[in-house]
Design a protein around this motif. Sequence first.
Motif, PDB file in Angstrom:
ATOM      1  N   GLY A 297     -16.864   0.478  -1.702  1.00 52.86           N
ATOM      2  CA  GLY A 297     -16.548   1.251  -0.502  1.00 52.86           C
ATOM      3  C   GLY A 297     -15.112   1.729  -0.444  1.00 52.86           C
ATOM      4  O   GLY A 297     -14.706   2.354   0.539  1.00 52.86           O
ATOM      5  N   GLY A 298     -14.317   1.439  -1.478  1.00 52.83           N
ATOM      6  CA  GLY A 298     -12.930   1.896  -1.522  1.00 52.83           C
ATOM      7  C   GLY A 298     -11.942   0.977  -0.834  1.00 52.83           C
ATOM      8  O   GLY A 298     -10.758   1.293  -0.738  1.00 52.83           O
ATOM      9  N   ARG A 299     -12.399  -0.184  -0.360  1.00 58.32           N
ATOM     10  CA  ARG A 299     -11.516  -1.118   0.339  1.00 58.32           C
ATOM     11  C   ARG A 299     -11.071  -2.234  -0.613  1.00 58.32           C
ATOM     12  O   ARG A 299     -11.741  -2.541  -1.591  1.00 58.32           O
ATOM     13  N   ARG A 300      -9.956  -2.844  -0.260  1.00 58.17           N
ATOM     14  CA  ARG A 300      -9.465  -3.971  -1.064  1.00 58.17           C
ATOM     15  C   ARG A 300     -10.371  -5.185  -0.883  1.00 58.17           C
ATOM     16  O   ARG A 300     -10.624  -5.918  -1.835  1.00 58.17           O
ATOM     17  N   ALA A 301     -10.844  -5.391   0.343  1.00 59.12           N
ATOM     18  CA  ALA A 301     -11.733  -6.519   0.622  1.00 59.12           C
ATOM     19  C   ALA A 301     -13.002  -6.393  -0.226  1.00 59.12           C
ATOM     20  O   ALA A 301     -13.605  -5.328  -0.318  1.00 59.12           O
ATOM     21  N   SER A 303     -13.088  -6.859  -3.461  1.00 60.37           N
ATOM     22  CA  SER A 303     -12.723  -6.601  -4.855  1.00 60.37           C
ATOM     23  C   SER A 303     -12.349  -7.901  -5.547  1.00 60.37           C
ATOM     24  O   SER A 303     -12.120  -8.931  -4.905  1.00 60.37           O
ATOM     25  N   LEU A 304     -12.263  -7.853  -6.873  1.00 62.88           N
ATOM     26  CA  LEU A 304     -11.827  -9.025  -7.632  1.00 62.88           C
ATOM     27  C   LEU A 304     -10.409  -9.415  -7.232  1.00 62.88           C
ATOM     28  O   LEU A 304     -10.100 -10.602  -7.061  1.00 62.88           O
ATOM     29  N   LEU A 305      -9.541  -8.425  -7.053  1.00 56.28           N
ATOM     30  CA  LEU A 305      -8.157  -8.707  -6.689  1.00 56.28           C
ATOM     31  C   LEU A 305      -8.071  -9.474  -5.375  1.00 56.28           C
ATOM     32  O   LEU A 305      -7.287 -10.418  -5.239  1.00 56.28           O
ATOM     33  N   SER A 306      -8.885  -9.087  -4.411  1.00 55.24           N
ATOM     34  CA  SER A 306      -8.825  -9.751  -3.099  1.00 55.24           C
ATOM     35  C   SER A 306      -9.228 -11.215  -3.193  1.00 55.24           C
ATOM     36  O   SER A 306      -8.754 -12.049  -2.419  1.00 55.24           O
ATOM     37  N   VAL A 307     -10.091 -11.544  -4.146  1.00 54.28           N
ATOM     38  CA  VAL A 307     -10.576 -12.919  -4.281  1.00 54.28           C
ATOM     39  C   VAL A 307      -9.587 -13.799  -5.036  1.00 54.28           C
ATOM     40  O   VAL A 307      -9.411 -14.977  -4.714  1.00 54.28           O
TER      41      VAL A 307
END
Length: 898
Positions: A297-301, A303-307
Amino acid sequence: MTTATADAAPTPMMAQYIEIKAANPDCLLFYRMGDFYELFFEDAEEASRALGIALTKRGKHLGEDIPMCGVPIHAAEDYLQKLIALGHRIAVCDQMEDPAEAKKRGSKSVVKRDVVRLVTPGTITEDQLLEAGRANYLMTLTRLGAKGREGEFAIAWTDLSTGAFRLAETGADRLEADIAAVEPSEVVVAEPLYRDEAFAQVFRRLGRRARPEPQALFDAATAPERICRFFGVSTLDGFGSFSRVELSAAAALIAYLGKTQLAARPALQRPERRVAGSAMEIDPATRASLELTRSAGGRRAGSLLSVIDRTVTGAGGRLLAVRLASPLTDPTAIRERQASLAHFIEDYALRAELRATLGRLPDIERALSRIALGRGGPRDLLAIRSGLFAASEIAARLTGDLPAELAACRQAILALPDTLSERLEMTLAEEVPLLKRDGGFVRPGALAALDEARTLREDARRFIAELQGHYAEETGIKSLKIKHNNVLGYFIEMNEANGKALMAGPLASTFIHRQTLASAMRFTTGELADLDERISHAGADALKLELETFDQLAAEIVEAAPQLQAAAGALGAIDVASALAELAVSGDWSRPVVDDSLAFRIEGGRHPVVEAALAAADGQSFVANDCDLSPKGKGPGAIWLVTGPNMGGKSTFLRQNAIIAILAQIGAYVPATAAHIGIVDRLFSRVGASDDLAEGRSTFMVEMVETAAILNQSGERALVILDEIGRGTATYDGLSIAFASVEHLHEVNRCRALFATHFHEMTALSARLKRLANVTMRVKEWQGEVIFLHEVGAGAADRSYGIQVARLAGLPKVVVERARQVLAELERSEQGEKRETFLDDLPLFSAAVRRQAEPAAPSAEVHPLVAEVEALDPDAMTPREAMEALYRLKAKLRDGRA
């Protein structure tokens, strides 16, 4: 914009606006008028739509109303953020003189104004406009030599808010991948390249982020001289070895910064060259498929990075994102990063103390950048001071036998100048204002002249009261008052009788008459006039002294910029290492073996994003799986052909292995019991269906384009993840394409691969291709229900369970039953021609299915067993009575007595 004509001359102010706007035609012009930035003509209409603010008008031009809208200066950054997010460029036009000075030239004189800065998506530095943990890159792209896809290509990119400056050669075939790896906010392209039809698709996808600039900006002949001039050196030999096309891109970037920042000189680091092959190549489709930094959806939430991001500083967050975007291919460098994590994992106390100190650390990089550009404030000075003291604490805690990376970080921190922190500590107050023009940021006692000016300014009322008491006593006039207005300044006032007596008395030479009113007379003295002048200038003098002090401190900070940038980078690296160590401990992740082999063996691997989502939702545990694509002997790696039902976990299994490879090569621990990863130089993932309507490409066409890229580019060291190739076309076409693709991967590409498919016929390939193995996602059937175990095991699936999945998804029962009938007929058909005619013998809509679709008629008779159950009152029953009732009901069911 319509220009003025001789017979309808604009007002002087509007003429100034038109002139400045003509010099910045591609920007929205923020034209300062008092406490507002005003926009006119087309700019006002565009801004009004974009910002949702009222559109008004101001006078006429060429007989028509002039559209106008404005934003208050104190809230300008909020509006800038919205406009920048929409891809606009803004020219900030400020007042270059005090309006009072303009009035001295005549009542119709216009205040001098000029553009002080061009704000573009890639050149913003304000904290309010940036994400703390995300870099904001400006990139330049150039080509030398032949046109089209030939010639030499290079990119240069910088984060103006931190000073990072890198460059690299690229090529026409990997241009999009290299741009995607950096994820720039703005890409400045040489105009001939931008207009080249061979790259139209690339720039169309970039959209408003891509900006053409004249070829002169990219002049390779003058590039070395321009770079030397910017960095104040006579030769680039000390910077390293760069190609001609790389220097062209770097010089263009510096020139573009000069164009947008005008007189301000950014504190850029010396250019760092990215060596070809030093990072895992990941194409844009793979990045999107694996959702590395942005979810679907284009959001950071999500994503792998957010985790995986447990960093506590902005610098650490940005560095982690950079590492995730460009995993290393050098096993030695990877092991150095792993050693830092191991050091923090073993020493919990050190990790906890450092993370607590890092959590208080301000963003040194961005504060330094704003100071260098002349946009800094007192809080940026305070951030540097606080950062220096925190850095000193961290260096003091890093002692003993340190891993190479941490030892280098400590040395970078120790290289900071001690005198700077002492100077800032002695000069700055503990609490400072946001803006330097507000003053009050220099601590008392730091500057004697400033203390005197402040004392005079702040104690003016006491001084005046004391002087009034002295004059009242000296003259004997108890009603004497010292007052103030903007015309006379401070003056002495008394009634007319006392005034006349004073003028005729011995003190007439001391008290000088200034003004006579109807009921009062006003006087001054030399002492009062001197005090008046000192008080009136005290505030201005105090602010002037503080601003001079600010400039001195800023100059000292800019002089120490290289050491500050190196230390900030070191602190970011410490943050990343301690954060990944924290992640490894809390998630029970293991240290992978990473080497130059072609091994790819993962035991108990897990998908970190899915695992986190399951834990957050209802505490479910993730089913771990093994994967072994390692060579059997000295040959190339293996291919696993993965079959199994939808919802069985094939896509998750494929993605998790690609993600584990990425995590291993950024130097992190991985979500697995154990892992051995031979360096992956290129990663390809084709998982999931999507179309590209903007390019007029169907889902199947997109699938084929991405598959073609994989088959044309992957080699022995590549890792390929493919899911459902060929499913977007007719069965035999799709099966043929999938069949040929697997053969090509095995015989030509010779890469390690996971290939998921619903074409069960393909499992026969394992008998012909010695490096291909069949595995399947296990399921269990129980009482007509399908249970997805999410386990990977050897073998091949003989069914897809699609109808069961459709039933679970909520398809109407009549549709599910109809599908079962059709499937049964298909399975009875052994030849292809029978499949084409089997429907001729199948009723269009059987009576049985139709009856199932009809609602059941309500029954008037209640079943005796139901009536008996409904008569039970569990709350009133003892445990023994409840047990007896249960046995009684079971006996009736068994005996058929109901």
